[in-house]
Design a protein around this motif. Structure first.
Motif, PDB file in Angstrom:
ATOM      1  N   PRO A 211      27.323  47.859  40.096  1.00  0.00           N
ATOM      2  CA  PRO A 211      26.366  48.743  40.782  1.00  0.00           C
ATOM      3  C   PRO A 211      25.975  48.264  42.175  1.00  0.00           C
ATOM      4  CG  PRO A 211      25.301  47.520  39.001  1.00  0.00           C
ATOM      5  CD  PRO A 211      26.768  47.303  38.844  1.00  0.00           C
ATOM      6  N   LYS A 212      26.050  46.967  42.430  1.00  0.00           N
ATOM      7  CA  LYS A 212      25.677  46.453  43.748  1.00  0.00           C
ATOM      8  C   LYS A 212      26.854  46.449  44.703  1.00  0.00           C
ATOM      9  CE  LYS A 212      21.755  43.650  42.309  1.00  0.00           C
ATOM     10  NZ  LYS A 212      21.103  42.320  42.342  1.00  0.00           N
ATOM     11  N   GLY A 213      28.077  46.512  44.171  1.00  0.00           N
ATOM     12  CA  GLY A 213      29.275  46.560  45.008  1.00  0.00           C
ATOM     13  C   GLY A 213      29.506  45.268  45.764  1.00  0.00           C
ATOM     14  N   GLY A 214      30.751  44.839  45.821  1.00  0.00           N
ATOM     15  CA  GLY A 214      31.087  43.661  46.613  1.00  0.00           C
ATOM     16  C   GLY A 214      30.803  42.333  45.945  1.00  0.00           C
ATOM     17  N   LEU A 215      30.332  42.332  44.678  1.00  0.00           N
ATOM     18  CA  LEU A 215      30.012  41.073  44.012  1.00  0.00           C
ATOM     19  C   LEU A 215      31.041  40.690  42.942  1.00  0.00           C
ATOM     20  CD1 LEU A 215      26.131  41.272  43.471  1.00  0.00           C
ATOM     21  CD2 LEU A 215      27.385  39.967  45.185  1.00  0.00           C
ATOM     22  N   ILE A 216      31.607  41.674  42.266  1.00  0.00           N
ATOM     23  CA  ILE A 216      32.476  41.395  41.118  1.00  0.00           C
ATOM     24  C   ILE A 216      33.880  41.929  41.387  1.00  0.00           C
ATOM     25  CG2 ILE A 216      32.810  41.733  38.641  1.00  0.00           C
ATOM     26  CD1 ILE A 216      29.815  42.288  38.434  1.00  0.00           C
ATOM     27  N   LYS A 217      34.861  41.046  41.332  1.00  0.00           N
ATOM     28  CA  LYS A 217      36.249  41.467  41.439  1.00  0.00           C
ATOM     29  C   LYS A 217      36.717  41.972  40.073  1.00  0.00           C
ATOM     30  CE  LYS A 217      37.487  38.195  45.089  1.00  0.00           C
ATOM     31  NZ  LYS A 217      38.335  37.048  45.466  1.00  0.00           N
ATOM     32  N   LYS A 218      37.281  43.202  40.047  1.00  0.00           N
ATOM     33  CA  LYS A 218      37.685  43.812  38.785  1.00  0.00           C
ATOM     34  C   LYS A 218      38.711  42.938  38.053  1.00  0.00           C
ATOM     35  CE  LYS A 218      39.587  48.028  36.746  1.00  0.00           C
ATOM     36  NZ  LYS A 218      40.064  49.407  37.006  1.00  0.00           N
ATOM     37  N   HIS A 219      39.658  42.376  38.790  1.00  0.00           N
ATOM     38  CA  HIS A 219      40.707  41.551  38.183  1.00  0.00           C
ATOM     39  C   HIS A 219      40.095  40.352  37.453  1.00  0.00           C
ATOM     40  CE1 HIS A 219      43.800  38.390  38.114  1.00  0.00           C
ATOM     41  NE2 HIS A 219      44.650  39.393  37.965  1.00  0.00           N
ATOM     42  N   GLU A 220      39.135  39.662  38.094  1.00  0.00           N
ATOM     43  CA  GLU A 220      38.496  38.508  37.470  1.00  0.00           C
ATOM     44  C   GLU A 220      37.650  38.932  36.276  1.00  0.00           C
ATOM     45  OE1 GLU A 220      38.080  35.749  41.510  1.00  0.00           O
ATOM     46  OE2 GLU A 220      36.272  36.501  40.490  1.00  0.00           O
ATOM     47  N   PHE A 221      36.964  40.054  36.413  1.00  0.00           N
ATOM     48  CA  PHE A 221      36.090  40.539  35.352  1.00  0.00           C
ATOM     49  C   PHE A 221      36.880  40.849  34.086  1.00  0.00           C
ATOM     50  CE2 PHE A 221      33.489  44.011  33.407  1.00  0.00           C
ATOM     51  CZ  PHE A 221      32.344  43.266  33.174  1.00  0.00           C
ATOM     52  N   VAL A 222      37.982  41.574  34.245  1.00  0.00           N
ATOM     53  CA  VAL A 222      38.813  41.925  33.095  1.00  0.00           C
ATOM     54  C   VAL A 222      39.422  40.672  32.478  1.00  0.00           C
ATOM     55  CG1 VAL A 222      40.864  43.178  32.339  1.00  0.00           C
ATOM     56  CG2 VAL A 222      39.288  44.242  33.966  1.00  0.00           C
ATOM     57  N   ARG A 223      39.818  39.748  33.327  1.00  0.00           N
ATOM     58  CA  ARG A 223      40.469  38.534  32.828  1.00  0.00           C
ATOM     59  C   ARG A 223      39.529  37.710  31.944  1.00  0.00           C
ATOM     60  NH1 ARG A 223      42.926  33.646  36.521  1.00  0.00           N
ATOM     61  NH2 ARG A 223      43.933  32.485  34.804  1.00  0.00           N
ATOM     62  N   ILE A 224      38.265  37.569  32.334  1.00  0.00           N
ATOM     63  CA  ILE A 224      37.358  36.779  31.502  1.00  0.00           C
ATOM     64  C   ILE A 224      36.958  37.549  30.241  1.00  0.00           C
ATOM     65  CG2 ILE A 224      36.503  35.440  33.459  1.00  0.00           C
ATOM     66  CD1 ILE A 224      33.884  37.034  33.260  1.00  0.00           C
ATOM     67  N   ILE A 225      37.000  38.893  30.287  1.00  0.00           N
ATOM     68  CA  ILE A 225      36.777  39.672  29.058  1.00  0.00           C
ATOM     69  C   ILE A 225      37.910  39.405  28.070  1.00  0.00           C
ATOM     70  CG2 ILE A 225      36.699  41.993  28.072  1.00  0.00           C
ATOM     71  CD1 ILE A 225      35.222  42.907  30.552  1.00  0.00           C
ATOM     72  N   ILE A 226      39.135  39.364  28.573  1.00  0.00           N
ATOM     73  CA  ILE A 226      40.291  39.072  27.709  1.00  0.00           C
ATOM     74  C   ILE A 226      40.142  37.677  27.102  1.00  0.00           C
ATOM     75  CG2 ILE A 226      42.784  38.717  27.678  1.00  0.00           C
ATOM     76  CD1 ILE A 226      42.950  40.799  29.979  1.00  0.00           C
ATOM     77  N   GLN A 227      39.735  36.702  27.938  1.00  0.00           N
ATOM     78  CA  GLN A 227      39.518  35.346  27.419  1.00  0.00           C
ATOM     79  C   GLN A 227      38.467  35.355  26.318  1.00  0.00           C
ATOM     80  OE1 GLN A 227      36.929  32.717  29.525  1.00  0.00           O
ATOM     81  NE2 GLN A 227      38.265  30.924  29.241  1.00  0.00           N
ATOM     82  N   CYS A 228      37.387  36.107  26.523  1.00  0.00           N
ATOM     83  CA  CYS A 228      36.313  36.174  25.539  1.00  0.00           C
ATOM     84  C   CYS A 228      36.818  36.774  24.224  1.00  0.00           C
ATOM     85  CB  CYS A 228      35.146  36.995  26.098  1.00  0.00           C
ATOM     86  SG  CYS A 228      33.719  37.066  25.003  1.00  0.00           S
ATOM     87  N   LEU A 229      37.629  37.832  24.313  1.00  0.00           N
ATOM     88  CA  LEU A 229      38.179  38.451  23.104  1.00  0.00           C
ATOM     89  C   LEU A 229      39.035  37.457  22.319  1.00  0.00           C
ATOM     90  CD1 LEU A 229      39.143  41.979  24.483  1.00  0.00           C
ATOM     91  CD2 LEU A 229      37.296  41.452  22.887  1.00  0.00           C
TER      92      LEU A 229
END
Length: 511
Positions: free
Chosen positions: A8-26
């Motif tokens: 929502p704030k834009g410019g803070l979270i890279k989608k690639h990194e976000f998805v990657r750590i979700i996969i690690q968590c799973l």
């Protein structure tokens, strides 16, 4: 894809990194099918291309290619690269010995391993491998070899930095940091009911801001107040030469249990044993006495009539206690609860002790010497550190987590210091009024979130530990507030003692 930003704030979270750590968590939670599905759908792999290459070389035993790949990683610093190569060569040596290729093992040890780590680590590695060889334990079947290679991969994941690998349980760490930051910013934090579904916020309505009971049983100034460790009792002491044990019935209500009448002079200090079965009482002109909480009977008087005790503290086993004297020749004494002297620090060069405390873990003895010096003695190593304050110290209090202590100064400040490790610049809590009175402060709330203190202006001041300015100023007493105590089991309950001869119990207004 790697530069696409979300949030929502834009410019803070890279989608690639976000998805990657979700996969690690799973994967870490055991949802392997879901993790594989997300990798397939997103086109993002939990493992980087560099790590997948290393994984292939290690599982297939291609050690030259593995070493070459590590050396080609440009993002590695010299120390990290050396650590990664060391654990690879360590495993490679084991496999060489397993095959009986002693010559190659010796060559790797001499030409490759030496220089990667300090001499002691290399020596220990060589001795360990030789020990395995002599015991005939170096023969390993193929199944165990594969298991050891997978273990090597696990070690590599811990050594190599992002983005080659991800720190373990990264998403959980980030969520904990976010929740922790919300708690730190919660000025009135008094509830451990934290939910991920909403932002955390504690209301002032659950904070002790109203007087719900006034205790008038003492006949003179009340100098000390302290809740028991289990929160079921309250002890107070007075210049009327008595101490009182109160029973905490419910939040906001206490009733008198025992009046302790053996002292001949004002009682200025009390200390609960950690198991709450005994209570110590003393005063600046008085000896030290031990009371049975259940019966209210004095079990023992420590020292002679001429032994003046200024403060006392218990060790966590409830079997040993320590006290300090304002008489320099008396110093500090350690006794057991039966009255047997264990140890003493005394002598003509011993400064007077104005206050004393033992950390809840029993590791450190903290003493206030000659008004301005704080001595922190490690009771296991006898190492001692000294902190000097510019102004006279009137009292000290230690946090329940063994990390911090606070001192009241007659400069109208309260300073917080850490106990272990490097001394921090003290936090300064200002606002209350204090010049010559011995006013005592305390930690309180969940995890010692708050600091409360009395004041010469008849008020109680409360600070959040993270801020220098008071968040609450409680009015009601008519004279100096000498001491405050937070109930350790009921964080919504606070007690204060005053020269107006009363004790006030503070709770939220809704009680």
């Amino acid at each position: 894809m790697e530069n696409l930003m979300i949030g929502p704030k834009g410019g803070l979270i890279k989608k690639h990194e976000f998805v990657r750590i979700i996969i690690q968590c799973l994967y870490s939670l055991g949802y392997r099918k879901s993790a594989v599905c997300l990798e397939s759908e997103s086109g993002i792999s939990y493992k980087s291309a560099d790590f997948e290459s290393l994984e292939s070389h290690i599982l297939n035993g291609n050690w030259d290619d593995c070493v070459s790949s590590i050396n080609k990683l440009k993002s590695l610093g010299d120390e990290t690269r050396a650590s990664a190569l060391f654990i690879v060569f360590k495993h490679c040596l084991l496999e060489c010995l397993n095959r009986g290729d002693n010559a190659l093992a010796l060559e790797i040890l001499r030409k490759q391993v030496v220089g990667l780590q300090d001499e002691e680590n290399v020596h220990n590695l060589a001795v360990g491998l030789l020990f395995l060889k002599e015991l005939g334990l170096s023969k390993i079947d193929n199944g165990l070899i594969h298991e050891l290679r997978e273990r090597l991969l696990f070690e590599m994941e811990k050594v190599l930095p992002p983005p080659i690998t991800l720190p373990e349980r990264r998403l959980e760490h980030l969520v904990e940091m976010a929740v922790g930051a919300q708690i730190d910013n919660c000025v009135y934090h008094s509830s451990d009911a934290v939910s991920l579904y909403e932002d955390h916020h504690c209301s002032r309505d659950n904070f002790p801001t109203e007087t719900v009971q006034i205790l008038t049983n003492h006949k003179n100034e009340v100098w000390f107040v302290l809740f028991s460790n289990n929160g079921e009792y309250l002890a107070t002491s007075s210049s009327d030469c008595t101490a009182i044990i109160w029973k905490v019935l419910e939040i906001g209500r206490v009733t008198q249990k025992h009046i302790l009448r053996s002292h001949q002079n004002p009682v200025s200090f009390v200390a609960w044993s950690p198991d709450d079965t005994m209570l110590l009482t003393c005063g600046n002109m008085e000896v030290l006495k031990l009371w049975d909480v259940e019966t209210g009977i004095c079990k023992h008087t420590f020292g002679s009539d001429g032994f003046v005790v200024s403060s006392c503290a218990w060790f966590p086993d409830s079997k040993r206690l320590v006290c300090g004297s304002s008489d320099p020749e008396k110093g500090i004494y350690m006794w057991d609860s039966e009255g047997n002297e264990i140890k003493a620090w005394k002598g003509v060069r011993m400064p007077k002790v104005s206050d004393i405390a033992v950390t809840p873990d029993g590791e450190h003895l903290i003493s206030i010497f000659s008004d301005k010096e704080i001595h922190i003695l490690n009771l296991h190593t006898n190492a001692e550190r000294v902190i000097s304050e510019k102004h006279s110290i009137t009292s000290l209090s230690v946090s329940a987590d063994n990390k911090f202590f606070i001192v009241n100064l007659n400069s109208q400040e309260i300073h917080m210091w850490d106990i272990a490790g490097k001394l921090l610049k003290p936090s300064k809590y200002k606002g209350h009024r204090q010049h010559k009175y011995v006013i005592r402060s305390c930690f309180g709330g969940l995890n010692g979130t708050f600091i409360a203190s009395g004041s010469e202006d008849s008020k109680v001041y409360i600070w959040n530990r993270l801020g220098d300015n008071p968040i609450e100023i409680l009015s009601g007493h008519l004279m100096t507030v000498n001491c405050v105590s937070w109930n350790p089991r009921k964080p919504q309950m606070l007690a204060s003692a005053s020269d107006d001869q009363t004790i006030r119990i503070w709770c939220p207004s809704r009680f």
